[in-house]
Structures are given as C-alpha cells and as structure tokens.
Enzyme design. Structure first.
Site, PDB file in Angstrom:
ATOM      1  CD  GLU A  35      -2.543   1.632   0.201  1.00 55.39           C
ATOM      2  OE1 GLU A  35      -2.352   2.758  -0.318  1.00 55.39           O
ATOM      3  OE2 GLU A  35      -3.367   0.807  -0.249  1.00 55.39           O
ATOM      4  CB  CYS A  44     -13.818   1.579   0.126  1.00 55.54           C
ATOM      5  SG  CYS A  44     -15.293   1.077   1.039  1.00 55.54           S
ATOM      6  N   GLY A 150      -7.598  -0.105  -7.735  1.00 55.68           N
ATOM      7  CA  GLY A 150      -8.784   0.725  -7.639  1.00 55.68           C
ATOM      8  C   GLY A 150      -8.947   1.772  -8.720  1.00 55.68           C
ATOM      9  N   GLY A 191     -22.685  11.873  -6.421  1.00 55.44           N
ATOM     10  CA  GLY A 191     -23.168  13.248  -6.404  1.00 55.44           C
ATOM     11  C   GLY A 191     -24.428  13.418  -5.583  1.00 55.44           C
ATOM     12  NE  ARG A 279     -13.616   5.980  -7.587  1.00 59.52           N
ATOM     13  CZ  ARG A 279     -12.963   6.824  -6.792  1.00 59.52           C
ATOM     14  NH1 ARG A 279     -13.525   7.957  -6.404  1.00 59.52           N
ATOM     15  NH2 ARG A 279     -11.745   6.547  -6.383  1.00 59.52           N
ATOM     16  CG  LEU A 326     -20.932  -1.516  -7.119  1.00 60.20           C
ATOM     17  CD1 LEU A 326     -22.015  -2.567  -7.313  1.00 60.20           C
ATOM     18  CD2 LEU A 326     -21.518  -0.248  -6.519  1.00 60.20           C
ATOM     19  CG  HIS A 451     -47.095  -7.256  11.303  1.00 61.62           C
ATOM     20  ND1 HIS A 451     -47.188  -6.405  10.229  1.00 61.62           N
ATOM     21  CD2 HIS A 451     -48.067  -6.869  12.185  1.00 61.62           C
ATOM     22  CE1 HIS A 451     -48.176  -5.550  10.425  1.00 61.62           C
ATOM     23  NE2 HIS A 451     -48.727  -5.814  11.620  1.00 61.62           N
TER      24      HIS A 451
END
Length: 473
Positions: A35, A44, A150, A191, A279, A326, A451
């Site tokens: 990373e 994310c 990503g 947005g 993106r 996603l 319910h």
C-alpha cells in the site's frame, strides 16, 4: 539484496485487496500486501464508502431532528449543526475502521509493506519507499500477483480540478465550511449522496445531469421516485443538460450547460462545484508493460472469466477491471481470486451483486431492470408494494418509496428486485439471498416475515407479482 518470495503479492489495500489478503492468509498462503498510502483500506475506507456513510448518518439525524421530531411530540429548539465537529467524528470513524484492517492483517499473518509498487517482470515487483516512510525500497517476487489498485475520480477535459472550489468527492468529504451554493456535475450515486449531505445542513444544491434521469444505470422507477423525494428536500435538478464550462473567479465557481431541447444556456454560480462524473481505473506507475499485462480500450486491465490477466499468475480485481465500481464487488472478486489461487472452484454471479444509493430514502437494486428485460424481449411480470401501505413505515414516518419485483412470466422466478424506501440498503440482502437460490415470488410470499417491519414490503411485492393480493399493512 535478494528478492523476498511470496505465494501471493497484492498491490492495493482497498476492499478488494485487503479482503483478498485475508482470504489468502486463511488459506495458508504466504501473502504480502503493498500500500502506497500510510493507512490501509484504500478509497473506500479512507475517502469513500465509510466517511460518506458517516456524514450521511450524522446529517440524517440532524434532518430528522429539525424536520420530524415535532410530529413525534419531541421539542428540539435551537438546534444547529457544527460542520467541523461532524467531520471530526467522521475522521474518528475512518480511523477505527482502518485500524480494524491492520488488525486483520496481523491476525491472518499478512505482511504489510508501505511503498509504491511497479512491475519489474511477470513475477517481480519493485517497491519504492513511501514518501517520509522509514521502510527501504525492495524487490518482491511471487507465484501470484493480484492487481487491486482501484480507481480515481474522473473529470471532463475542460474542467480544472483545483481541489479547493472545484472539487471531487475526496474534498467534499473534508470541507470545514458549509457551502452556500453547491453545484454538482453528475446525477449519479456519489453526487446525490453528497448533495443530500449538504442540502440537509442548509446548503443550496443544484445538480446538473447529462442524461434525462438521475441514477440512470438503475431501474428507471427508482430514479423517478428518488427525484421526487430529493426535490422535496430542496435539491434542484437540471436534467438533459450538457456541461460546457466550469470556471472559477476567486470564491465563485460558474457553470455553463446547454439543454438538450435547445434554447438558452443554463448559467449557475456557486461557491463550490463538485465534479461527480464517474471514476477511472487507476494503473498509473505500475509499469504493466514490463510484465506483459494488457489494458482494454477503457484503460481497464484485461481479465478472463477467472479474473486472470493476459499473463498467467497475474490477476486483477475491483475497479481496475470491467464491471460495476462497487466495494463489495471488489471484495467478492478478492475472495474469488484467492480461492482460485488455492485450487478451489468458487463461483461469482455478477447479476446478483446489488447496487445501493445511501440517500434517504435509500435506493437499491439487484438483477435485471425492467428496461433490460424489455430490451431482451423476455416475458415478465411486475409486482409492487408502496411503503405508504406499510404499518411499520407509517409508525416510523418513513412512507416514501416502494418495492418492485420482476419475475419470469412462466416460472415465477425472481429476475430483479428494485427498492426505494427506509432501510433498503439492508433489506436488499434478502432479495440477493433468495435470488441466489432461484426462488419464485410465491416462495417469498410463503416465508414468514416479522410484523411490523420494513422488510414486509418485499414479501408483499412478491405476492403481488405472483398474482396474490396484499395480506398486511
């Protein structure tokens, strides 16, 4: 210095990369996760899903307090929203979740290496030390390498993102002053979620969308219902408008857009402009050519049905490959690839990966949309149930929205479920579950639902699709 060897090397620690690392560790594979940023979790966790949900939750509470508490007999005078404190809480949420990823890496014996990765060849990666970091550069080799780098926010060629007044979602999640007038380019998920945040806090919000609908990739019924709801909340929309210019003059941002129907150009002026037009896959600096990895015409890494690239042993997942961008799709692919590497035979059905919009009311869909079934010429039936007829929704003052179920005209198999209303982001999981086992609408109608609950609306919509009348309120 000789290269360190691994079974699996993963580039990128977002929800695709870190989940792949966890699964590889569980499967006993010697794994390293690279990373380039100081914290794990990718877009994310750091500047996307998690911080946006934190501010959405905070502003939804504020909105309920100011708009709905009185109807419940609760007096809440002199309320105010403190944006810096709201953002500080968001930062705490992000830190807690990112720290959780660090814990998962330790628990599953995954080596975490901070630095910028680039391919030397098909089995070797050079890791340059992170800026200001204490780690030295090194070379790593692996039998398998997973690309999980990503995506980044897209823009339009004529727009200059100064990240001060003309901003992306990253900056919109870190503002310390409330916009007077936020102009949003793009009526998609990001947005609308961020527009909701600032509209609830009192900003004027204007959304300019190129197509004739918001959330245009989802079932059109959802877009129509959400548009009606967001207008009630004060957002203004300019659909079928093509943005032609965005300029900044000091603290003012001006937007020009041409209406598809012709006539005078739209002119808007605000203090912030959020550019939210999608993106793009992020592969910058990976030196993919050195490994022989190919990209497609949209800049995505080419993969086969097993998510293997054009080079055996190199895989790619998440936003960097084809399909919906996603977080949970990336995570599912991370597990899929880890298990493929381990010799297992996992299955992944892209049709059953749900999409969610975390506005209020929430929106979600899975399976075929009605428009897709019409385009395919497939015979179907549709059933629906409005939240205005739900006892739980009436009790909770959340009666906007509906559940729509699409089924095969002959077999009654559920082909698509599309929802807008309260708690939809959680309820959609039931639809995914029953569709995974290819349930018929009548099957769901026979299942007992507590319910009163919001989830009963799904059962009632299934009964309606199966030709059975409503049973409950």
């Amino acid at each position: 210095m000789p290269a360190t060897a691994y079974d699996v090397l993963i580039i990128g620690s977002g929800p695709g990369g870190y989940i792949a690392a966890v699964r590889c560790g569980q499967l006993g594979l010697k794994t390293a996760l690279i990373e380039k940023y100081p914290t794990l979790g990718g877009t994310c966790l750091n500047v996307g899903c998690i911080p946006s949900k934190a501010v959405l939750e905070s502003t939804e509470l504020y909105h309920k307090a100011t708009e709905q508490f009185a109807a419940h007999g609760i007096d809440a005078d002199n309320l105010r929203a403190d944006l810096p404190r709201l953002m500080a809480r968001k930062d705490q949420v992000v830190k807690k979740v990112c720290d959780g990823v660090v814990y998962l890496m330790k628990k599953n014996k995954v080596d975490v290496i901070h630095g910028t990765a680039s391919f030397v060849d098909a089995t070797t990666v050079q890791v340059a030390p992170a800026a200001g970091g204490s780690e030295e550069g090194q070379q790593l080799t692996a039998k398998n390498i997973i690309i999980a780098t990503g995506s980044k926010p897209s823009s339009l060629p004529f727009i200059t993102l100064d990240k001060e007044r003309v901003i992306t979602s990253t900056e919109a999640l870190a503002l310390r002053e409330l916009p007077q007038h936020l102009i949003i380019v793009g009526g998609g998920v990001i947005g609308l979620e961020l527009g909701s945040v600032y509209a609830r806090l009192g900003s004027k919000v204007s959304v300019v969308e190129y197509t004739d609908a918001i959330i245009p990739t989802m079932d059109r019924t959802l877009g129509k219902e959400l548009l009606r709801s967001l207008k009630k909340q004060g957002l203004e929309f300019y659909l079928s408008h093509k943005v032609t210019a965005v300029t900044r003059e000091g603290a003012t941002v001006k937007l020009t857009a041409s209406p598809a129907a012709g006539g005078a150009d739209l002119q808007l002026a605000g203090d912030y402009c959020l550019v939210s037009v999608g993106r793009r896959p992020f592969t910058d600096g990976l030196n993919l050519a050195a490994a022989g990895v190919e990209l497609d015409e949209k800049g995505r890494v080419k993969v086969d049905e097993d998510l293997q690239t054009t080079v055996p042993g190199i895989w790619a997942i998440g936003d960097v490959v084809r399909g919906a961008m996603l977080a949970h799709k990336a995570s599912d692919e991370g597990v899929f690839v880890a298990e493929r590497i381990a010799g297992q035979k996992p299955h992944l059905n892209y049709l059953l990966i749900p999409g969610v919009v975390y506005t209020w009311p929430e929106v979600a869909g899975v399976g075929y949309t009605e428009e897709q079934l019409q385009e395919l010429g497939r015979a179907y039936k549709a059933g629906s149930f409005p939240y205005s007829a739900s006892g739980r929704a009436v009790a909770g003052s959340d009666t906007e929205g509906l559940v729509k179920v699409l089924t095969d005209a002959q077999t009654d198999e559920i082909l698509g479920v599309h929802m807008i209303g309260p708690r939809i982001a959680d309820i959609i999981a039931e639809a995914v579950g029953v569709m995974h086992f290819r349930a018929a609408a009548e099957d769901v109608g026979m299942m007992s639902h507590a319910h009163p609950t919001y989830a009963e609306a799904f059962k009632e919509a299934c009964l309606n699709a199966a030709g059975i009348g409503a049973l409950n309120m």
